[in-house]
Design a protein around this motif. Structure first.
Motif, mmCIF file in Angstrom:
data_model
loop_
_atom_site.group_PDB
_atom_site.id
_atom_site.type_symbol
_atom_site.label_atom_id
_atom_site.label_comp_id
_atom_site.label_asym_id
_atom_site.label_seq_id
_atom_site.Cartn_x
_atom_site.Cartn_y
_atom_site.Cartn_z
ATOM 1 N N ASN A 37 0.974 -1.156 -0.098
ATOM 2 C CA ASN A 37 0.097 0.147 -0.256
ATOM 3 C C ASN A 37 0.890 1.187 -0.112
ATOM 4 N N THR A 38 0.226 2.419 -0.313
ATOM 5 C CA THR A 38 0.927 3.622 -0.411
ATOM 6 C C THR A 38 0.277 4.810 0.467
ATOM 7 N N CYS A 39 -0.070 4.421 1.565
ATOM 8 C CA CYS A 39 -0.846 5.504 2.523
ATOM 9 C C CYS A 39 -0.028 6.519 2.861
ATOM 10 N N THR A 40 -0.465 7.695 2.712
ATOM 11 C CA THR A 40 0.396 8.816 2.739
ATOM 12 C C THR A 40 1.050 9.446 4.051
ATOM 13 N N PHE A 41 0.476 8.864 4.931
ATOM 14 C CA PHE A 41 0.974 9.146 6.397
ATOM 15 C C PHE A 41 2.012 7.782 7.022
ATOM 16 N N CYS A 42 2.039 6.973 6.079
ATOM 17 C CA CYS A 42 2.905 5.905 6.553
ATOM 18 C C CYS A 42 4.179 5.694 6.158
ATOM 19 N N ILE A 43 5.158 5.319 6.793
ATOM 20 C CA ILE A 43 6.538 5.065 6.281
ATOM 21 C C ILE A 43 7.010 3.728 6.281
ATOM 22 N N LEU B 281 -9.992 10.111 3.800
ATOM 23 C CA LEU B 281 -9.487 8.718 3.652
ATOM 24 C C LEU B 281 -8.728 8.688 1.995
ATOM 25 N N LYS B 282 -9.430 9.557 0.886
ATOM 26 C CA LYS B 282 -8.827 9.794 -0.277
ATOM 27 C C LYS B 282 -7.605 10.391 -0.298
ATOM 28 N N ALA B 283 -7.440 11.424 0.631
ATOM 29 C CA ALA B 283 -5.905 12.070 0.906
ATOM 30 C C ALA B 283 -4.881 11.025 1.637
ATOM 31 N N MET B 284 -5.459 10.239 2.116
ATOM 32 C CA MET B 284 -4.571 9.483 2.976
ATOM 33 C C MET B 284 -4.310 8.006 1.881
ATOM 34 N N ARG B 285 -4.734 8.076 0.987
ATOM 35 C CA ARG B 285 -4.693 7.070 -0.203
ATOM 36 C C ARG B 285 -5.292 5.615 0.368
ATOM 37 N N ARG B 286 -6.392 5.759 1.254
ATOM 38 C CA ARG B 286 -7.023 4.560 1.825
ATOM 39 C C ARG B 286 -8.076 4.171 0.912
ATOM 40 N N SER B 287 -7.806 3.270 0.167
ATOM 41 C CA SER B 287 -8.895 3.062 -0.915
ATOM 42 C C SER B 287 -10.104 2.082 -0.456
ATOM 43 N N TYR B 288 -10.691 2.765 0.588
ATOM 44 C CA TYR B 288 -12.224 2.413 1.027
ATOM 45 C C TYR B 288 -12.716 3.805 1.329
ATOM 46 N N SER C 22 1.209 13.336 13.440
ATOM 47 C CA SER C 22 2.465 14.296 13.433
ATOM 48 C C SER C 22 3.402 13.694 11.935
ATOM 49 N N PRO C 23 3.866 14.740 11.339
ATOM 50 C CA PRO C 23 4.470 14.684 10.262
ATOM 51 C C PRO C 23 5.796 13.681 10.369
ATOM 52 N N ARG C 24 5.796 12.494 9.487
ATOM 53 C CA ARG C 24 6.773 11.460 9.609
ATOM 54 C C ARG C 24 7.758 11.969 8.632
ATOM 55 N N PRO C 25 8.860 12.334 8.538
ATOM 56 C CA PRO C 25 9.711 12.503 7.350
ATOM 57 C C PRO C 25 9.887 11.427 6.417
ATOM 58 N N GLY C 26 9.717 11.710 4.901
ATOM 59 C CA GLY C 26 9.696 10.604 3.938
ATOM 60 C C GLY C 26 8.646 10.361 3.544
ATOM 61 N N THR C 27 7.353 11.014 4.235
ATOM 62 C CA THR C 27 6.122 10.581 3.874
ATOM 63 C C THR C 27 5.341 11.595 3.020
ATOM 64 N N PRO C 28 4.431 11.308 2.207
ATOM 65 C CA PRO C 28 3.791 12.430 1.375
ATOM 66 C C PRO C 28 3.076 13.538 2.229
ATOM 67 N N ALA C 29 2.370 12.862 3.226
ATOM 68 C CA ALA C 29 1.492 13.562 4.187
ATOM 69 C C ALA C 29 2.628 14.919 4.774
ATOM 70 N N ALA C 30 3.764 14.739 5.138
ATOM 71 C CA ALA C 30 4.517 15.656 5.798
ATOM 72 C C ALA C 30 4.772 16.933 4.889
ATOM 73 N N GLU C 31 4.697 16.637 3.653
ATOM 74 C CA GLU C 31 4.882 17.732 2.531
ATOM 75 C C GLU C 31 3.455 18.302 2.299
#
Length: 505
Positions: A170-176, A283-290, A348-357
């Motif tokens: 998966n490619t969840c935007t908050f997850c590293i 959920l869409k912004a998180m790339r959670r596909s449900y 909290s922003p995790r460096p290296g994740t899309p959501a952090a930007e």
């Protein structure tokens, strides 16, 4: 002359001692058991409580908030001990995989840095560092050895973790996690079942199947029904009384898994399924596909087949761009879901994740205010769901942990089939259970986050188990007084990645 030579024989050298400190999720706990097993195979011994070990290993998490601060704070506290006692310090896990040589820049007194893909290299890296008198760092970008093939030292004799896959597609935007654990790698079903059987042979009566996304298990070898088949196969293992799993992804949750849960008696009526947000936009912004409707639909199907099922979840509050309307959607889904409990996190922003930007990061004070409102709602629901169980009769798997008030109250602790925590008393004159045994008791009172049982003698039933017998052997071994043979015809065996408890002859 011979006697004189014997008298001058060198005394035995005490083994080096170790301590493993684990931060993070169940996968980290699973990895730490492997780290302990590797160290003991290499001749180390676990340090006694309160003693200064020769080696401290940090198995780290990079997902939780303030993971960096927690690690480096702990490392800073060890620096004077290292200077005084000469201990070695090793840092592994997700944060090590992420930071790599930055660990040594921030804490140059660390001896070894290793990643998520090469746990098996730890003893060699420690020896290399000690021999060369310099730090040793090794970070691989792909899996070296599947962790479950490594030796293990289990923390619980009655329960065990069994990894069915590592990594995530998966490619969840908050997850590293995907960048630290890699793409999903699935174990073959026969290997998984062999490890489960080895656990049962050692006395375990409960296993938890682990994966970043367990219900996509089989994608690597082309069988989309593999996870449901695996649950049903676990139901065929004699002596395995409880099967749990974590964590499924709602987008991949299929009816065949629900059917397998409902139709396999030893699969427990418990489901941990991360919601993350109740807002379709978030959920869409998180790339959670449900979406929220699909999530609630899964819960409806689960509860239709298993009315007694307890559902738990993960929720993130304050994801970038979350409006008050989005948060209200989360509150509505939580109210409708009736979770037994929820792990709630402030984003909290995790460096290296899309959501952090992402733009529109939510102010801390707004996140805190929403977080408190969500906690209040979920605490109320948890208390109500617990109260509904008063008067029911539950079979508990007794644990070794009696809880923070166990010594004060005299109660023991156990887990119900739905994994709720129950503190119970043993009626006067009734036989006491061992960790791993089962007791059947009525729920006499519901507290906010646990259940209580103070049964009358007629309402208390003890069922001794192979896990309780294994506990007796384990305790005897740890005290150095020999062991109790449960099956005098069968010696204990050692299986790859899952050493059996020693059995005396």
């Amino acid at each position: 002359m011979t006697e004189a030579l014997l008298d001058r024989s060198a005394p035995a050298v005490a083994p080096r001692t170790y301590q493993v400190r684990t931060f993070g999720c169940q996968m980290n706990v699973h990895d730490s058991e492997r780290i302990s097993g590797l160290l003991e195979e290499a001749g180390y011994a676990a340090a006694e409580e309160g003693a200064t070990p020769d080696l401290v290993v940090f198995n780290t998490c990079a997902v939780r908030e303030n993971a960096d601060n927690r690690l480096y704070g702990n490392l800073g506290q060890l620096k004077p001990l290292k200077e005084k006692h000469g201990m070695q310090i090793a840092v592994g896990g997700c944060l090590a995989q992420k930071d790599q040589d930055a660990v040594l820049k921030r804490a140059p007194y660390v001896d070894v840095v290793f990643g998520t893909h090469n746990i098996g290299s730890l003893p060699t890296l420690l020896e290399r560092s000690r021999h060369n008198q310099e730090a040793s760092i090794e970070i691989l970008e792909s899996l070296e050895t599947f962790p479950s093939t490594l030796p293990t030292k289990r923390e619980s004799v009655h329960s065990g973790w069994v990894s069915i896959s590592v990594g995530c597609n998966n490619t969840c935007t908050f997850c590293i996690v995907p960048s630290l654990r890699g793409k999903e790698r699935d174990r073959r079903p026969g290997d998984v079942l062999a490890e489960v059987q080895a656990l049962v042979h050692d006395g375990a009566v409960e296993v938890t199947l682990l994966g970043q996304n367990v219900n996509t298990y089989g994608v690597e070898f082309g069988d989309r029904a593999a996870f449901a088949k695996l649950l049903r196969a676990c139901g065929e293992i004699r002596g395995l009384e409880r099967v749990r799993f974590t964590s499924p992804h709602p987008a991949s949750f299929t009816d065949d898994v629900i059917d397998a849960m409902a139709e396999t008696p030893n699969v427990m009526p418990q489901l941990h399924m991360p919601l993350q947000s109740g807002s379709d936009r978030i959920l869409k912004a998180m790339r959670r596909s449900y979406r929220g409707k699909k999530f609630l639909g899964i819960l409806d199907k689960v509860r239709e087949r298993m009315p007694q099922a307890a559902v738990t979840t993960d929720i993130i509050v304050g994801f970038p761009g979350e409006t008050e309307e989005d948060f209200d959607d989360t509150m509505r889904v939580v109210e409708a879901s009736r979770f037994a409990s929820a792990y709630t996190f402030q984003y909290s922003p995790r460096p290296g994740t899309p959501a952090a930007e992402m733009a529109d990061q939510i102010p801390k004070e707004v996140v805190q205010q929403r977080f408190v409102r969500l906690l209040e709602l979920q605490d109320r629901i948890t208390a109500e769901e617990n109260a509904a169980l008063e008067g029911t009769v539950q079979e508990l798997l007794v644990t070794a942990d009696t809880g923070s008030k166990g010594h004060e109250t005299g109660r023991l602790s156990g887990r119900a089939p739905d994994n709720r925590l129950v503190h119970f008393s043993v009626p006067e004159g009734a036989p006491a259970p061992r960790p791993g045994d089962f007791v059947t008791v009525p729920i006499t009172k519901a507290a906010s986050f646990h259940l209580l049982s103070d049964p009358a003698p007629a309402d208390y039933t003890l069922r001794r188990s192979a896990a309780g017998d294994a506990w007796d052997r384990w305790q005897a071994d740890s005290c150095g007084v020999g062991t109790t043979q449960v099956d005098p015809e069968t010696a204990g065996t050692v299986s790859l990645g899952m050493p059996a408890l020693r059995v005396g002859r």
